[in-house]
Structures are given as C-alpha cells and as structure tokens.
Design a protein around this motif. Structure first.
Motif, PDB file in Angstrom:
ATOM      1  N   VAL A 180      -5.212   8.650  10.972  1.00  0.00           N
ATOM      2  CA  VAL A 180      -4.290   7.810  10.196  1.00  0.00           C
ATOM      3  C   VAL A 180      -4.983   7.250   8.949  1.00  0.00           C
ATOM      4  CG1 VAL A 180      -2.829   7.270  12.190  1.00  0.00           C
ATOM      5  CG2 VAL A 180      -4.697   5.711  11.591  1.00  0.00           C
ATOM      6  N   GLY A 181      -6.218   7.689   8.710  1.00  0.00           N
ATOM      7  CA  GLY A 181      -6.925   7.327   7.479  1.00  0.00           C
ATOM      8  C   GLY A 181      -7.379   5.885   7.420  1.00  0.00           C
ATOM      9  N   ASP A 182      -7.548   5.261   8.595  1.00  0.00           N
ATOM     10  CA  ASP A 182      -7.881   3.830   8.627  1.00  0.00           C
ATOM     11  C   ASP A 182      -9.384   3.650   8.808  1.00  0.00           C
ATOM     12  OD1 ASP A 182      -8.074   1.081   9.103  1.00  0.00           O
ATOM     13  OD2 ASP A 182      -6.126   1.035  10.090  1.00  0.00           O
ATOM     14  N   THR A 183     -10.027   3.065   7.812  1.00  0.00           N
ATOM     15  CA  THR A 183     -11.490   2.955   7.819  1.00  0.00           C
ATOM     16  C   THR A 183     -11.992   1.601   8.318  1.00  0.00           C
ATOM     17  OG1 THR A 183     -11.447   2.257   5.511  1.00  0.00           O
ATOM     18  CG2 THR A 183     -11.744   4.613   5.928  1.00  0.00           C
ATOM     19  N   ASN A 184     -11.125   0.778   8.898  1.00  0.00           N
ATOM     20  CA  ASN A 184     -11.578  -0.520   9.439  1.00  0.00           C
ATOM     21  C   ASN A 184     -12.721  -0.271  10.431  1.00  0.00           C
ATOM     22  OD1 ASN A 184     -11.834  -3.013  10.802  1.00  0.00           O
ATOM     23  ND2 ASN A 184      -9.698  -3.516  10.365  1.00  0.00           N
TER      24      ASN A 184
ATOM     25  N   GLN B  61       0.839  -1.195   0.000  1.00  0.00           N
ATOM     26  CA  GLN B  61       0.000   0.000   0.000  1.00  0.00           C
ATOM     27  C   GLN B  61       0.875   1.247   0.000  1.00  0.00           C
ATOM     28  OE1 GLN B  61      -3.546   0.230   2.493  1.00  0.00           O
ATOM     29  NE2 GLN B  61      -3.168  -1.817   3.276  1.00  0.00           N
ATOM     30  N   THR B  62       0.301   2.340  -0.484  1.00  0.00           N
ATOM     31  CA  THR B  62       0.983   3.629  -0.370  1.00  0.00           C
ATOM     32  C   THR B  62       0.076   4.585   0.406  1.00  0.00           C
ATOM     33  OG1 THR B  62       0.078   4.445  -2.444  1.00  0.00           O
ATOM     34  CG2 THR B  62       2.215   3.352  -2.564  1.00  0.00           C
TER      35      THR B  62
ATOM     36  N   PRO C 104       7.003  18.290   2.456  1.00  0.00           N
ATOM     37  CA  PRO C 104       7.068  19.665   1.940  1.00  0.00           C
ATOM     38  C   PRO C 104       5.696  20.339   1.985  1.00  0.00           C
ATOM     39  CG  PRO C 104       7.112  18.085   0.131  1.00  0.00           C
ATOM     40  CD  PRO C 104       7.143  17.278   1.398  1.00  0.00           C
ATOM     41  N   ASP C 105       5.721  21.670   1.987  1.00  0.00           N
ATOM     42  CA  ASP C 105       4.479  22.449   2.034  1.00  0.00           C
ATOM     43  C   ASP C 105       3.985  22.678   0.609  1.00  0.00           C
ATOM     44  OD1 ASP C 105       2.374  23.997   2.820  1.00  0.00           O
ATOM     45  OD2 ASP C 105       3.581  25.770   3.267  1.00  0.00           O
ATOM     46  N   ASP C 106       3.515  21.593  -0.033  1.00  0.00           N
ATOM     47  CA  ASP C 106       2.970  21.729  -1.383  1.00  0.00           C
ATOM     48  C   ASP C 106       1.726  20.851  -1.501  1.00  0.00           C
ATOM     49  OD1 ASP C 106       3.794  19.091  -1.689  1.00  0.00           O
ATOM     50  OD2 ASP C 106       5.580  19.584  -2.837  1.00  0.00           O
ATOM     51  N   GLU C 107       1.196  20.729  -2.698  1.00  0.00           N
ATOM     52  CA  GLU C 107      -0.068  20.005  -2.884  1.00  0.00           C
ATOM     53  C   GLU C 107       0.127  18.492  -2.796  1.00  0.00           C
ATOM     54  OE1 GLU C 107       0.926  22.584  -4.940  1.00  0.00           O
ATOM     55  OE2 GLU C 107      -0.388  23.897  -3.774  1.00  0.00           O
ATOM     56  N   ARG C 108       1.362  18.050  -2.995  1.00  0.00           N
ATOM     57  CA  ARG C 108       1.581  16.606  -3.068  1.00  0.00           C
ATOM     58  C   ARG C 108       1.967  15.973  -1.735  1.00  0.00           C
ATOM     59  NH1 ARG C 108       5.969  16.312  -7.524  1.00  0.00           N
ATOM     60  NH2 ARG C 108       6.580  18.126  -6.318  1.00  0.00           N
ATOM     61  N   GLY C 109       2.672  16.726  -0.898  1.00  0.00           N
ATOM     62  CA  GLY C 109       3.137  16.158   0.362  1.00  0.00           C
ATOM     63  C   GLY C 109       4.180  15.081   0.128  1.00  0.00           C
ATOM     64  N   ALA C 110       4.168  14.041   0.969  1.00  0.00           N
ATOM     65  CA  ALA C 110       5.108  12.931   0.839  1.00  0.00           C
ATOM     66  C   ALA C 110       4.316  11.644   0.692  1.00  0.00           C
ATOM     67  CB  ALA C 110       6.016  12.857   2.066  1.00  0.00           C
ATOM     68  N   VAL C 111       4.964  10.636   0.143  1.00  0.00           N
ATOM     69  CA  VAL C 111       4.322   9.334  -0.025  1.00  0.00           C
ATOM     70  C   VAL C 111       5.123   8.285   0.737  1.00  0.00           C
ATOM     71  CG1 VAL C 111       3.645   7.548  -1.680  1.00  0.00           C
ATOM     72  CG2 VAL C 111       3.361   9.968  -2.270  1.00  0.00           C
ATOM     73  N   ILE C 112       4.422   7.498   1.540  1.00  0.00           N
ATOM     74  CA  ILE C 112       5.038   6.390   2.282  1.00  0.00           C
ATOM     75  C   ILE C 112       4.614   5.095   1.594  1.00  0.00           C
ATOM     76  CG2 ILE C 112       5.125   5.175   4.502  1.00  0.00           C
ATOM     77  CD1 ILE C 112       4.281   7.943   5.781  1.00  0.00           C
ATOM     78  N   GLU C 113       5.593   4.301   1.198  1.00  0.00           N
ATOM     79  CA  GLU C 113       5.299   3.028   0.524  1.00  0.00           C
ATOM     80  C   GLU C 113       5.611   1.873   1.469  1.00  0.00           C
ATOM     81  OE1 GLU C 113       6.477   2.779  -3.689  1.00  0.00           O
ATOM     82  OE2 GLU C 113       7.360   4.758  -3.372  1.00  0.00           O
ATOM     83  N   VAL C 114       4.663   0.957   1.591  1.00  0.00           N
ATOM     84  CA  VAL C 114       4.818  -0.152   2.533  1.00  0.00           C
ATOM     85  C   VAL C 114       4.585  -1.481   1.823  1.00  0.00           C
ATOM     86  CG1 VAL C 114       4.099  -1.136   4.742  1.00  0.00           C
ATOM     87  CG2 VAL C 114       3.932   1.345   4.383  1.00  0.00           C
TER      88      VAL C 114
ATOM     89  N   PHE D 280       3.333   8.276  13.286  1.00  0.00           N
ATOM     90  CA  PHE D 280       2.370   8.280  12.177  1.00  0.00           C
ATOM     91  C   PHE D 280       2.785   7.229  11.152  1.00  0.00           C
ATOM     92  CE2 PHE D 280       1.120   9.480   7.914  1.00  0.00           C
ATOM     93  CZ  PHE D 280      -0.248   9.648   8.057  1.00  0.00           C
ATOM     94  N   THR D 281       4.070   7.240  10.807  1.00  0.00           N
ATOM     95  CA  THR D 281       4.575   6.266   9.831  1.00  0.00           C
ATOM     96  C   THR D 281       4.397   4.848  10.360  1.00  0.00           C
ATOM     97  OG1 THR D 281       6.172   7.913   9.090  1.00  0.00           O
ATOM     98  CG2 THR D 281       6.591   5.628   8.441  1.00  0.00           C
ATOM     99  N   MET D 282       4.652   4.670  11.653  1.00  0.00           N
ATOM    100  CA  MET D 282       4.487   3.343  12.259  1.00  0.00           C
ATOM    101  C   MET D 282       3.021   2.901  12.193  1.00  0.00           C
ATOM    102  SD  MET D 282       5.695   2.065  16.053  1.00  0.00           S
ATOM    103  CE  MET D 282       5.722   0.296  16.428  1.00  0.00           C
ATOM    104  N   ALA D 283       2.106   3.859  12.404  1.00  0.00           N
ATOM    105  CA  ALA D 283       0.669   3.551  12.344  1.00  0.00           C
ATOM    106  C   ALA D 283       0.249   3.153  10.932  1.00  0.00           C
ATOM    107  CB  ALA D 283      -0.148   4.755  12.819  1.00  0.00           C
ATOM    108  N   GLU D 284       0.805   3.830   9.916  1.00  0.00           N
ATOM    109  CA  GLU D 284       0.446   3.492   8.532  1.00  0.00           C
ATOM    110  C   GLU D 284       1.021   2.133   8.141  1.00  0.00           C
ATOM    111  OE1 GLU D 284      -1.786   5.012   7.288  1.00  0.00           O
ATOM    112  OE2 GLU D 284      -1.726   7.029   8.103  1.00  0.00           O
ATOM    113  N   ALA D 285       2.269   1.879   8.541  1.00  0.00           N
ATOM    114  CA  ALA D 285       2.939   0.646   8.098  1.00  0.00           C
ATOM    115  C   ALA D 285       2.172  -0.605   8.543  1.00  0.00           C
ATOM    116  CB  ALA D 285       4.375   0.617   8.615  1.00  0.00           C
ATOM    117  N   ILE D 286       1.633  -0.586   9.758  1.00  0.00           N
ATOM    118  CA  ILE D 286       0.964  -1.794  10.271  1.00  0.00           C
ATOM    119  C   ILE D 286      -0.367  -2.029   9.556  1.00  0.00           C
ATOM    120  CG2 ILE D 286      -0.282  -0.728  12.194  1.00  0.00           C
ATOM    121  CD1 ILE D 286       1.534  -4.140  12.285  1.00  0.00           C
ATOM    122  N   ARG D 287      -0.868  -1.016   8.835  1.00  0.00           N
ATOM    123  CA  ARG D 287      -2.130  -1.212   8.114  1.00  0.00           C
ATOM    124  C   ARG D 287      -2.003  -2.277   7.034  1.00  0.00           C
ATOM    125  NH1 ARG D 287      -4.400   4.402   6.329  1.00  0.00           N
ATOM    126  NH2 ARG D 287      -5.836   3.010   5.230  1.00  0.00           N
TER     127      ARG D 287
END
Lengths: 142, 150
Positions: B32-36, A19-20, A95-105, A62-69
C-alpha cells in the motif's frame, strides 16, 4: 499510543493534509499478493469485462487502506485509530497504461468526542467521482 | 431465491490461530506504499509503546475475510458467491494488531436482507489474541447481486 496531534489544538472543521495515491496494474498485483485477495477482477481485463465491469478495478480494501493514511500520517501513530468504516460506492477503474488511476483523499475533523477522540470524515474520489461513501474514522489524539 | 432468515444470529466456530509475522506486515505496508516505520522497525514501534511492529489498520481484513468466506460458502446458507461484492467495511479497534499475535476469528451472521433481488449479508468477525483478549471487531457487508434473467 502516542499521537503527535493534540486534542486541544483541533477544532471541528480542521483540515488534514490531503494526499493523492497512484494505482496501476502492478500495484494491484502486489496488493493481491500481500492481501491474499486474488479475485481476477483486480488483474484480468477479460474476466473483469466478462462480469460487466468497464475494466480491471482496484480492490476496495486497497482504496480503504490508502484513505486511512491521511489520518495515520496526520497523527503519526496508526494505533491511535479507534474506529474506521467505509462504504464502497464506485469502483476505481485502473486502465492498462503508464498512468493508472489516481485516488484523491481529503479529510477534516467532523466532531470532537469523549476521551480525546475526534471523528474525521474522509472524502475519497477518483476521476472526479466519489469512490468511498460514509468514510469515517475515530482517532485518539494526544 | 431468498436466503434462510434462520441463519441470522448464527455464530461459526473460531478459526485456527493466524500468526502475524513481521515480514507479512512489511509486505502489506509495501503493497500500500506506506513507509511509516512503526510497520517495519521494531525500535520505532517500541518508541510508540508497542512490543513489536504493528500492522496497518486494514491488515486484519485478510484474516477476517477468510473467516467470513467460510460463512458465505456454507452450502446450507446457499449464497451465490460468484455474484458477491463488498458493500461496506468497518473496524473497531481495542488495540492495533502486532507481530507475534496469534489471532482467532469468530464470525457471526448479524443480518440477512433482500433488496431489489440483491441478497445482503452482514457478518461480524470478533478477533481475539492468544490470551483471549479482544483485539478488533470487523463488520463486513456482502451483497450478492441479483442474477440476470436468462
């Protein structure tokens, strides 16, 4: 505890659906409020640069929370997670732009353990760099 | 200045109970955007065998980190909190945190190390519910970066 993945159906090397996750400044403000972590390095560019960071960075948690998803979406029941640990190796710069950053897991089964549990190793990157190291979860399957 | 090794093994008094609310869990899951639905819908949680909505795995960090903060701000320990970054984080779960839990945290300093001028402190937080049952253990490694030469 009701995991929708059966222990018998996975092998060492079984890949979990990758997921990203996108994170921008608004995401960080929302996470700060929800988690109670108001450290200004996560929302104040002037402060972040003043302490030697390239820009505002995401909360490591935050990154840790996303990764476990990747694991909890795979098994369905988040209560199936028995162990979860990470090392914060590189910050996710936002960055302060429209895209932000992307985390890939990405994740794959690294070992089959006792009691219907498996160890999942996660590969977590942003901008081509590994941001979490030793990122591992033990999860109980059905 | 190296931290006092005699703090290794020191356990701090249990925190006052933190009552886990459904809406706080919802707020965290949305952040965290999690919809579970198991985080927001009590019926979905019951279908998985839980008495009420459960919290995402890292939710409990907000509670254990607050408890750890009291340790690292202990003036007798003398850690420079303004230079602290999060090194490692690990959780071992007995069961998921759920709405209605009243959780206390007991923090223990597991290790103090000095490496290349950095001070590294390992804190273990044991989380128990109102009945005194263990819910989760959180290990947090904090690194106080070496101060730059003036």
């Amino acid at each position: 505890m009701t995991a929708k993945i059966a222990y018998a159906d996975v092998e060492v090397g079984t890949e979990l659906p990758a997921q990203t996750f996108t994170v921008d400044r608004a995401t960080l403000v929302q996470y700060a409020g929800a988690s109670g972590d108001f450290n200004p390095i996560h929302w104040n560019e002037k402060f972040a640069k003043g302490v030697g960071l390239p820009d505002v960075i995401a909360h490591g948690m935050f990154t840790m929370a996303e990764a476990i998803r990747v694991v909890t979406d795979w098994v369905g029941d988040p209560g199936a997670v028995v162990d979860y640990g990470v090392r914060f190796t590189k910050p996710v710069v936002v960055p302060d732009d429209e895209r932000g950053a992307v985390i890939e897991v990405a994740g794959k089964v690294a070992a089959k353990l006792d009691d219907n549990t498996v160890r999942v190793d996660l590969l977590v990157t942003s901008g081509g760099q590994k941001v979490l190291g030793m990122s591992r979860a033990v999860v109980r399957l059905g | 200045m190296a931290l006092d090794q005699s703090f290794v093994g020191r356990t701090y008094p249990a925190t006052d109970p933190y009552e886990v609310g459904r809406e706080k869990i919802r707020e965290f899951a949305e952040a965290v955007g999690d919809t579970n639905p198991v985080y927001t819908d009590p019926e979905a949680a019951k279908a998985l065998g839980y008495a009420d909505v459960i919290a995402p795995p890292t939710f409990v960090f907000s509670i254990t980190f607050k408890a750890a903060g009291e340790v690292v701000r202990d003036p007798l320990l003398g850690l420079d909190y303004s230079r602290v970054v999060h090194g490692d984080q690990k959780f071992a779960y007995r069961r998921p945190v759920r709405a209605g839990d009243r959780l206390t945290v007991t923090s223990t300093i597991e290790a103090i190390k000095s490496m290349a001028g950095n001070e590294i402190v390992d804190i273990r937080g044991e989380v128990h519910d109102e009945a005194g049952e263990h819910v989760v253990t959180a290990w947090t490694k904090l690194v106080a970066r070496a101060a730059e030469e003036a």
